[in-house]
Design a protein around this motif. Structure first.
Motif, PDB file in Angstrom:
ATOM      1  N   ILE A   1       5.571  -5.626   4.330  1.00  0.00           N
ATOM      2  CA  ILE A   1       4.531  -4.420   4.316  1.00  0.00           C
ATOM      3  C   ILE A   1       5.242  -3.009   4.529  1.00  0.00           C
ATOM      4  N   PRO A   2       4.857  -2.170   3.855  1.00  0.00           N
ATOM      5  CA  PRO A   2       3.677  -2.073   2.873  1.00  0.00           C
ATOM      6  C   PRO A   2       3.953  -2.512   1.338  1.00  0.00           C
ATOM      7  N   VAL A   3       3.294  -3.265   0.725  1.00  0.00           N
ATOM      8  CA  VAL A   3       3.359  -3.949  -0.735  1.00  0.00           C
ATOM      9  C   VAL A   3       2.029  -3.355  -1.613  1.00  0.00           C
ATOM     10  N   LEU A   4       2.477  -2.880  -2.624  1.00  0.00           N
ATOM     11  CA  LEU A   4       1.612  -2.379  -3.662  1.00  0.00           C
ATOM     12  C   LEU A   4       1.828  -3.498  -4.786  1.00  0.00           C
TER      13      LEU A   4
ATOM     14  N   GLY B   1       7.368  -3.166  -3.505  1.00  0.00           N
ATOM     15  CA  GLY B   1       7.557  -3.025  -2.161  1.00  0.00           C
ATOM     16  C   GLY B   1       8.000  -1.708  -1.794  1.00  0.00           C
ATOM     17  N   TRP B   2       7.884  -1.408  -0.368  1.00  0.00           N
ATOM     18  CA  TRP B   2       8.363  -0.276   0.410  1.00  0.00           C
ATOM     19  C   TRP B   2      10.001  -0.385   0.403  1.00  0.00           C
ATOM     20  N   PRO B   3      10.544   0.842   0.376  1.00  0.00           N
ATOM     21  CA  PRO B   3      10.051   2.245   0.131  1.00  0.00           C
ATOM     22  C   PRO B   3       9.738   2.722  -1.252  1.00  0.00           C
ATOM     23  N   PHE B   4       8.610   3.293  -1.529  1.00  0.00           N
ATOM     24  CA  PHE B   4       8.414   3.996  -2.888  1.00  0.00           C
ATOM     25  C   PHE B   4       7.691   5.495  -2.486  1.00  0.00           C
TER      26      PHE B   4
ATOM     27  N   VAL C   1       5.643   5.036  -7.878  1.00  0.00           N
ATOM     28  CA  VAL C   1       4.514   4.080  -8.219  1.00  0.00           C
ATOM     29  C   VAL C   1       4.051   4.328  -9.566  1.00  0.00           C
ATOM     30  N   ALA C   2       4.085   5.551 -10.169  1.00  0.00           N
ATOM     31  CA  ALA C   2       3.325   5.911 -11.636  1.00  0.00           C
ATOM     32  C   ALA C   2       4.547   5.394 -12.541  1.00  0.00           C
ATOM     33  N   ALA C   3       5.721   5.428 -12.225  1.00  0.00           N
ATOM     34  CA  ALA C   3       6.528   5.038 -13.276  1.00  0.00           C
ATOM     35  C   ALA C   3       6.639   3.383 -13.260  1.00  0.00           C
TER      36      ALA C   3
END
Length: 82
Positions: free
Chosen positions: A51-54, A64-67, A72-74
């Motif tokens: 975590i964190p995972v989107l 997965g993190w890091p982002f 995220v948009a891409a």
């Protein structure tokens, strides 16, 4: 409207950073449902050290993190074919 799950837990510094990175995208219509992994043994086993995972459920895709917000948009554009 796009809805993602954000797997996290309370008192997670990285999860707080991830939420902050998602803020600009929330203003653009992204919806994020925060899922506390501590409420499920299965989620703890799956995401406990990640975590964190989107997650986009419909696409069965995870970031997965890091982002950061640009990444995220891409990722969303790629997953959704936009």
């Amino acid at each position: 409207m796009i809805t993602c799950l954000l797997f996290s837990t309370e008192d997670c510094h990285l999860c707080e950073l991830a939420e902050a990175e998602l803020m600009p995208l929330l203003a653009q219509g992204l919806q994020v449902e925060v899922v506390d992994i501590s409420e499920s043994a299965e989620l703890i086993e799956r995401y406990g050290v990640r975590i964190p995972v989107l997650r986009l459920e419909a696409q069965d895709a995870e970031l997965g993190w890091p982002f950061n917000s640009e990444q995220v948009a891409a990722w969303l554009n790629q997953q959704l074919g936009l």
